[in-house]
Design an enzyme around this catalytic site. Structure first.
Site, mmCIF file in Angstrom:
data_model
loop_
_atom_site.group_PDB
_atom_site.id
_atom_site.type_symbol
_atom_site.label_atom_id
_atom_site.label_comp_id
_atom_site.label_asym_id
_atom_site.label_seq_id
_atom_site.Cartn_x
_atom_site.Cartn_y
_atom_site.Cartn_z
ATOM 1 N N ASP A 108 -2.566 -4.980 0.369
ATOM 2 C CA ASP A 108 -2.096 -6.288 0.835
ATOM 3 C C ASP A 108 -2.752 -6.755 2.125
ATOM 4 O OD1 ASP A 108 -0.760 -4.341 2.316
ATOM 5 O OD2 ASP A 108 1.248 -5.086 1.872
ATOM 6 N N GLN A 152 0.808 -1.208 0.000
ATOM 7 C CA GLN A 152 0.000 0.000 0.000
ATOM 8 C C GLN A 152 0.849 1.270 0.000
ATOM 9 O OE1 GLN A 152 -2.995 -1.792 3.193
ATOM 10 N NE2 GLN A 152 -3.893 -0.066 2.124
ATOM 11 N N HIS A 153 0.173 2.375 -0.251
ATOM 12 C CA HIS A 153 0.697 3.746 -0.103
ATOM 13 C C HIS A 153 1.652 4.214 -1.198
ATOM 14 C CE1 HIS A 153 -0.987 3.610 3.894
ATOM 15 N NE2 HIS A 153 -0.087 2.773 4.348
#
Length: 460
Positions: free
Chosen positions: A224, A71-72
């Protein structure tokens, strides 16, 4: 037989599982490595995905695919769909100062928690976009669309080229800092705040079971952690502790969480519910570091740790070896406290490493429960869960039994389950059997968590 594929594009590698859509049985699998570093050309993700797909026997016979990913990460595209600059990953901390600036500009942590359910840290996409605007304004000007790793990889594997075809899902969008999982809406004003007035296009947010058509159906994909929860079949009352590159404590919840202190990120899950989450930067790599210090392998490290008493005879390791995300101390360091002649043994150091890593995650669990998250059971997963010492010491640290599922690629499995859901058109995900588990009970360790709490804030 209907076949589905789940792809896990993680920080370190790409894994692919080909599964029976009806039962979830894993029929084939493959993997390929990603380059090291916190800044990466997204083309490496596509290359690794195609290598992993080939290692899994290809997907020409697969009916549906979905991608779960780290992520991110900030992926910037120009108007023609070309990558503007290498992606900044979640664990790149150069955006720590810009995160603090963004928090202040909106009015503090409380304002962010109420706006989008999380408070920007260095990991969060919005903070990375502010770093881009301040340090590479020419690249910020070229950016016509911003997306996340799973968005970009799905887009590429579908063969798309126009940025208007970019899609994402609630779980991953909820980690950007400009999407509110509580309302399922982008906050374009916060995107513009991050980019100092610029407003690039964002991916369309798909529902959990929504399908993208074509010769092969694609699911929406997931972050995830949401993918792992879906792969485990986690329900309300289940807390997942994942020990990998990062450490994650998250729980399936019916209602959004808004933590005004910023410890808990109010993420969405992959089913239409919520996944309040606490993340630490330091998890399995703490064990790697101490194994290197002691010149032992992981099996010997585990044996040493289990030969020491609970509490490591007063030795306490604060595991902030790469800075830390929770608590938000990106520039801090680790520390060893309580060292005496009587406890300066390899066994005590090995156990202190395991206990310190787990104490940081137990702090995350405490943050969740303070927001009303129910804990029926703790599921322990990730590479770190393969350590016997971690499995046996975790119940002592958490103060309750710990359930360890059979080792598996649960992010890829969750992505495969979502692919089967998208292909089926059903209102509910397929009822795949949950993994086999083993339960571990703990010992009493009076004062261990208290000793950790007394020293964890002394690091600089």
């Amino acid at each position: 037989m209907t076949l589905v594929a789940g792809i896990d594009s993680s920080t370190q590698s790409c894994k692919v599982l080909v599964c029976d859509a009806e039962t979830g049985a894993v029929l084939r699998q493959g993997r390929a490595a990603h380059p090291d570093g916190t800044e990466i050309d997204p083309a490496a993700w596509e290359s690794a995905a195609r290598q992993a797909v080939a290692a899994a026997g290809g997907i020409a016979d697969v009916d549906a695919v979905a991608v779960g990913a780290q992520q991110h990460g900030m992926v910037c595209l120009d108007s023609g769909g070309a990558v503007v600059r290498p992606a900044l990953l979640w664990n790149d901390v150069r955006s720590a100062d810009t995160a603090r600036a963004l928090v202040d500009e909106l009015g503090g942590p409380r304002a962010w928690a109420h706006a989008v359910g999380l408070v920007p840290l260095a990991a969060v996409t919005a903070a990375k976009l502010r770093w881009l605007a301040d340090h590479e304004p020419q690249n910020a000007d070229r950016t016509a669309a911003v997306c996340l790793p799973h968005d970009w990889l799905t887009w590429r594997l579908r063969g798309e080229s126009g940025i208007a075809a970019l899609t994402t899902d609630r779980s991953d969008a909820s980690g950007t800092g400009y999407f509110d999982a509580g309302t399922d809406r982008y906050r374009l004003d916060l995107l513009e705040l991050a980019l100092r007035g610029r407003s690039p296009a964002l991916p369309r947010v798909l529902g959990p079971s929504e399908a993208l058509g074509g010769a092969t159906v694609f699911g929406a994909g997931l972050g995830d952690n949401a993918a792992a929860a879906l792969g485990l079949g986690a329900a309300e009352g289940d807390v997942i502790v994942s020990i990998g590159t990062s450490g994650v404590v998250c729980a399936v919840a019916a209602d959004p969480v808004r933590d005004e202190q910023g410890f808990v990120a109010g993420f969405a899950d992959g089913t239409g519910r919520y996944l309040p989450l606490v993340c630490t930067l330091n998890a399995a790599r703490v064990l790697d570091a101490v194994a290197t210090m002691l010149s032992v392998g992981h099996d010997e490290l585990s044996a040493l740790a289990l030969s020491a008493p609970p509490g490591s005879a007063g030795l306490v390791l604060v595991p902030y070896l790469e800075g830390e995300r929770t608590p938000n101390r990106p520039n801090t360091t680790g520390a060893l406290h309580g060292l005496r002649l009587s406890n300066s043994t390899p066994a005590n150091l090995a156990r202190a490493a395991v206990e310190g890593m787990l104490c940081a995650l137990a702090d995350g669990l405490a943050h969740l429960t303070r927001h009303g998250v129910r804990v029926h059971r703790i599921l322990l997963i990730g590479g770190g869960a393969q350590s016997r010492a971690v499995r046996e010491i975790a119940p002592t640290v958490f103060g309750m039994p710990v359930v360890v599922p059979t080792p598996g690629e649960y992010v890829a499995l969750g992505a495969a389950r979502q692919a089967a859901w998208a292909f089926s058109g059903s209102p509910d995900p397929p009822a795949w059997s949950p993994p086999a588990t083993r339960t571990y009970e703990g010992q009493d360790a009076p004062g261990m968590r208290d000793r950790y709490a007394r020293v964890r804030d002394l690091t600089e």
